[in-house]
Design an enzyme around this catalytic site. Structure first.
Site, short mmCIF file in Angstrom:
data_model
loop_
_atom_site.label_atom_id
_atom_site.label_comp_id
_atom_site.label_asym_id
_atom_site.label_seq_id
_atom_site.Cartn_x
_atom_site.Cartn_y
_atom_site.Cartn_z
N TYR A 160 0.77 -1.38 -0.22
CA TYR A 160 -0.14 -0.29 -0.17
C TYR A 160 0.66 0.97 -0.04
O TYR A 160 1.96 1.48 0.79
CB TYR A 160 -0.69 0.09 1.20
CG TYR A 160 -1.77 1.57 0.87
CD1 TYR A 160 -2.75 1.50 0.27
CD2 TYR A 160 -2.18 1.79 2.41
CE1 TYR A 160 -4.12 3.02 0.72
CE2 TYR A 160 -2.40 3.06 2.75
CZ TYR A 160 -3.88 3.17 1.50
OH TYR A 160 -4.39 4.24 1.79
N ASP A 248 8.93 2.69 0.31
CA ASP A 248 7.82 3.32 0.77
C ASP A 248 8.19 3.14 2.23
O ASP A 248 8.28 2.11 2.40
CB ASP A 248 6.64 2.87 0.69
CG ASP A 248 5.63 3.27 1.26
OD1 ASP A 248 5.93 3.91 2.09
OD2 ASP A 248 4.53 3.61 0.58
N LYS A 276 3.92 9.27 9.23
CA LYS A 276 4.09 8.36 10.24
C LYS A 276 4.95 8.49 11.28
O LYS A 276 4.13 9.71 12.29
CB LYS A 276 4.03 7.06 10.39
CG LYS A 276 2.51 6.73 9.27
CD LYS A 276 2.05 4.97 9.72
CE LYS A 276 1.14 4.56 8.36
NZ LYS A 276 -0.28 3.92 8.54
N1 PLP Z 1 2.56 3.78 2.17
C1 PLP Z 1 2.44 2.83 3.32
C2 PLP Z 1 3.70 2.32 3.33
C3 PLP Z 1 0.93 2.90 4.39
O1 PLP Z 1 1.32 2.07 5.34
C4 PLP Z 1 0.22 3.63 4.21
C5 PLP Z 1 -0.73 3.82 5.18
O2 PLP Z 1 -1.01 3.62 6.25
C6 PLP Z 1 0.41 4.66 3.59
C7 PLP Z 1 1.88 4.91 2.22
C8 PLP Z 1 -0.62 6.43 3.23
O3 PLP Z 1 -0.06 6.87 4.33
P1 PLP Z 1 -1.09 8.13 4.40
O4 PLP Z 1 -2.04 7.39 5.15
O5 PLP Z 1 -0.52 8.66 5.58
O6 PLP Z 1 -1.89 8.99 3.70
#
Ligand code: PLP
Length: 439
Positions: A160, A248, A276
């Site tokens: 994700y 990511d 985060k």
């Molecule tokens: N990338 C990863 C690996 C994530 O786990 C998340 C959210 O859980 C995101 C991107 C997206 O972040 P946000 O919820 O702050 O938009």
């Protein structure tokens, strides 16, 4: 809903543990907000029942609107690493708020936070702060496309990267639990240049690929660590065809180590996406990488990216406060906590005769109701979601919160001391016994 039962596959669960204040808020929320929530996984569609409403937190603990106390292993899906309402963070935010919440001018704390990130994360020379992980991933992909002059983006099923159109295909966690691969409203044209491949399998790339984006440790299809050679293979393929490798690290950044997963796995990306932990629970995201790539961003270069609230004074104050607490000893402690939690959970489930695999990667814990660990999304989905749902409810009624979705992970914080973990394990034993009697 007192005494209600929800049938989730093979397991019937009692959801009456949610009190009247949460039920009343839920009724109002359903009336005023789509699905009652501001982010889908919070709605409990995957586990049945209704959510408790959070009222306040302190350290490892969270109190709901009815005053019930839980050990919280969600910790805002990993955004909170020191535990809730850590005094250092609370004071930093209060002080910053008193000085002004947003300016539209550069501030010192933006520079300080970028410097902190650069000094910690091995591949990062320059940083752009944004407001969410979604925004950071979306912007990193745009930058990679602008830098390379190519369009194709490779992502891996079950990873994700937030909900921007191009990256939503087969995106794991929330999308998995809802059973949708992408989303209505995303035209085919938006994903025409997105290639979705299997995690832990090194693809052969060609010169049309601008970027390969990957969670170096996948944590949105349960916890799926990279196998030996996977990330190294991606690095090699990207170098061979001139594509950018994007890690990511929204979950792993400052969570598994100060330098993120890249400092552990020994493979360096061209760009790193974060969020985060670096905002201490306030809205933030960031992406960074090599100077010559980052300098393609506006106003230094032609790739446009902007934000009224980017580098926000409260978020940067919270982030700096959190990072100031994260020394080597803190990660040693968090690793030990995750190990104690993982071993305790596995023991509790196995002793009750429940088929489950608990995986620990440094400081993150995965809980999967299946016979064996998964190595990709296809395998990850072969788990007993009903057993997860039943365990979720039984665990909650024993006073422990985990995420209401079988593809999320558990996030112990630095406030989860060994007595809290021992209590969690005792609750897990009771929840596992209740689950075993229902299955
Ligand atoms: N990338 C990863 C690996 C994530 O786990 C998340 C959210 O859980 C995101 C991107 C997206 O972040 P946000 O919820 O702050 O938009």
């Amino acid at each position: 809903m007192g005494g209600d039962a929800v049938r989730t596959g093979s397991a019937s669960v009692d959801v009456s543990q949610v009190g009247e204040a949460s039920r009343s808020l839920w009724r109002r929320a359903l009336d005023v907000a789509p699905g009652g929530v501001n982010s889908p996984v919070r709605a409990h569609r995957a586990v049945g029942g209704i959510p408790a409403f959070a009222a306040r937190g302190e350290g490892a603990w969270l109190w709901d609107a009815d005053g019930r106390r839980y050990v919280d292993l969600v910790q805002s899906y990993g955004a909170v690493i020191l535990g809730h309402a850590h005094p250092v963070v609370a004071e930093a935010v209060a002080r910053a708020a008193a000085e002004g919440t947003s300016f539209g001018m550069p501030t010192e704390r933006e520079v300080l936070l970028a410097e902190e990130i650069r000094s910690a994360v091995p591949s990062v020379e320059k940083v752009r702060l944004v407001n969410s992980g979604t925004e950071a991933a979306m912007s990193a992909v745009r930058l990679a496309r602008g830098f390379t002059g190519r369009s194709k983006v490779v992502k891996f099923s079950g990873c994700y990267h937030g909900h921007c159109d191009a990256l939503l295909a087969e995106a794991g966690s929330g999308a998995s639990t809802l059973g949708i691969a992408g989303s209505a409203g995303v035209p085919d044209s938006a994903v025409a240049d997105t290639l979705v491949l299997d995690y832990n399998s090194v693809p052969e790339l060609d010169e049309t690929v601008a970027a390969v984006i990957v969670e170096p440790v996948a944590a949105n299809m349960g916890l799926v660590p990279p196998e030996a050679g996977f990330l190294e293979g991606l690095r090699r393929e990207c170098d061979r065809v001139g594509a950018l490798l994007v890690f990511d690290e929204v979950i792993t950044g400052f969570r598994v180590a100060r330098g993120g997963a890249q400092s552990i796995v020994g493979v360096l990306p061209d760009l790193t996406v974060m969020g985060k932990v670096i905002g201490g629970g306030l809205p933030i995201g960031a992406f960074g990488g090599r100077r010559e790539i980052m300098d393609h961003l506006a106003p230094a270069g032609p790739v446009y990216q902007a934000g009224t609230l980017s580098g926000n004074p409260l978020a940067t104050a919270a982030g700096l406060a959190v990072l100031s607490e994260l020394d080597a000893e803190a990660y040693d402690r968090l690793r030990a906590t995750a190990r104690r939690l993982g071993e305790g959970l596995q023991g509790a489930l196995s002793d009750a005769g429940v088929q489950a695999v608990v995986t620990v990667w440094e400081t993150i814990v995965g809980l999967r109701f299946a016979q064996s660990p998964a190595r990709n999304h296809r395998e990850a989905r072969q788990c007993d979601e009903a057993a997860y749902a039943a365990f979720f409810h039984a665990f909650r009624s024993e006073g422990v919160l985990i995420a209401p979705g079988a593809y999320e992970v558990l996030f112990p914080s630095l406030a989860h001391d060994s007595s809290v973990i021992d209590r969690v394990v005792e609750s897990a034993a009771k929840a596992a016994a209740a689950l075993a009697s229902r299955l």
